[in-house]
Design an enzyme around this catalytic site. Structure first.
Site, PDB file in Angstrom:
ATOM      1  N   GLY A   1      -2.520  -2.911   7.596  1.00  0.00           N
ATOM      2  CA  GLY A   1      -2.106  -3.861   6.576  1.00  0.00           C
ATOM      3  C   GLY A   1      -0.910  -4.705   6.962  1.00  0.00           C
TER       4      GLY A   1
ATOM      5  CB  ALA B   1       2.959  -0.201  11.518  1.00  0.00           C
ATOM      6  CG  HIS B   2      -2.681   0.560  13.266  1.00  0.00           C
ATOM      7  ND1 HIS B   2      -2.379   1.652  12.472  1.00  0.00           N
ATOM      8  CD2 HIS B   2      -4.038   0.596  13.467  1.00  0.00           C
ATOM      9  CE1 HIS B   2      -3.504   2.320  12.213  1.00  0.00           C
ATOM     10  NE2 HIS B   2      -4.509   1.709  12.797  1.00  0.00           N
TER      11      HIS B   2
ATOM     12  CG  ASP C   1      -2.199  -0.824   0.987  1.00  0.00           C
ATOM     13  OD1 ASP C   1      -2.363  -1.368  -0.122  1.00  0.00           O
ATOM     14  OD2 ASP C   1      -3.007  -0.942   1.924  1.00  0.00           O
TER      15      ASP C   1
END
Length: 209
Positions: free
Chosen positions: A147, A144-145, A27
C-alpha cells in the site's frame, strides 16, 4: 524499524510545508496489525510514531486521512486482489476492519474506504487533497512494499509530492521494508519521524516569521 542510517538518500530535494501537506494513515487496522508480534518492534514504534505525526498534523491544521479496507469485501470490488491476498478483513466480533484503538479516527479527521492497495484508486483521496489545496502527502502505515509503495508512486504520477516516513511504516520482513524505501526514494522523499517533525516545525516557523 530502520534507523536514520538505514534511510536511503532521496532523489527529490522537496521540503515539507505544513500549509501544503496532508497526512495519510494507511491500513492500520486490527486485521493487518495483528500479523505482527504484539507489544514489540515494529508495532510499538509504528503506533508511537504515527501518533506523534497525527498530533502534530492536527496542531498545524493539516488534513488527517485514514484509508481502510471495508469489512467483508466481496469478489466484485476487491477483484484480482482476492486471488493473491485472500478476501482481506472480515466482519468478525473482534473488529477486524477497525483502525487500531490508539489511532481511532477523531471528529474532523477523514476515514476513507479503499478497495485496492493504492489508496488513490477507486477512492476520493485525490479529490479530497485538491479540495484542501494540498499537493504534498505524508504516508505512514502498512505495508511498506504494498500500500505505501503503490500509493506513493501514484501520488508522484499525479504531481503530489510523497513523503514516506521510514519508521512509521512497517512490513513483515526487513527485506521488503528496505526494498520499498529504496524504490520510493527514487521519486519521493524518505525520512524518519524525527526528521519530518523537525522540518514541519521549521516550516511553520518560517511561515509565521
Amino acid at each position: 524499524m530502520p534507523d536514520r542510517a538505514a534511510v536511503p538518500a532521496s532523489g527529490p530535494s522537496w521540503t515539507i510545508d505544513p500549509a501544503r501537506a496532508a497526512l495519510l494513515v494507511h491500513d492500520v487496522q486490527n486485521y493487518f496489525v495483528r500479523a505482527f508480534p504484539p507489544d514489540c518492534s515494529p508495532v510499538v514504534e509504528l503506533i508511537d510514531n504515527i501518533s506523534a505525526l497525527r498530533e502534530l498534523a492536527g496542531t498545524l491544521g493539516m488534513p488527517v486521512v485514514f484509508s481502510a479496507e471495508p469489512a467483508a469485501q466481496h469478489p466484485g470490488p476487491h477483484g484480482q486482489t482476492n486471488d493473491v491476498h485472500g478476501p482481506g478483513t472480515g466482519p468478525g466480533p473482534d473488529g477486524d476492519a477497525a483502525v487500531v484503538a490508539p489511532l481511532t479516527p477523531r471528529v474532523g479527521e477523514h476515514l476513507m474506504v479503499n478497495v485496492r492497495h493504492n489508496a488513490f484508486l477507486r477512492s476520493h483521496l485525490g479529490r479530497l487533497l485538491r479540495s484542501e489545496g494540498r499537493d504534498q502527502l505524508i504516508l505512514c502505515g502498512v505495508r511498506a512494499h504494498l500500500g505505501i509503495l503503490l500509493t506513493a508512486a501514484d501520488a508522484f504520477m499525479h504531481d503530489i509530492q510523497p513523503f514516506v516516513v521510514a519508521d512509521a511504516v512497517a512490513d513483515l520482513c526487513a527485506e521488503d521494508h528496505s526494498m520499498a524505501l529504496r524504490w520510493i526514494a527514487r521519486t519521493g522523499v524518505v525520512c524518519t519521524t524525527d526528521q519530518l517533525i523537525r522540518h514541519l516545525l521549521h516550516g511553520r516557523a518560517a511561515r509565521s516569521g
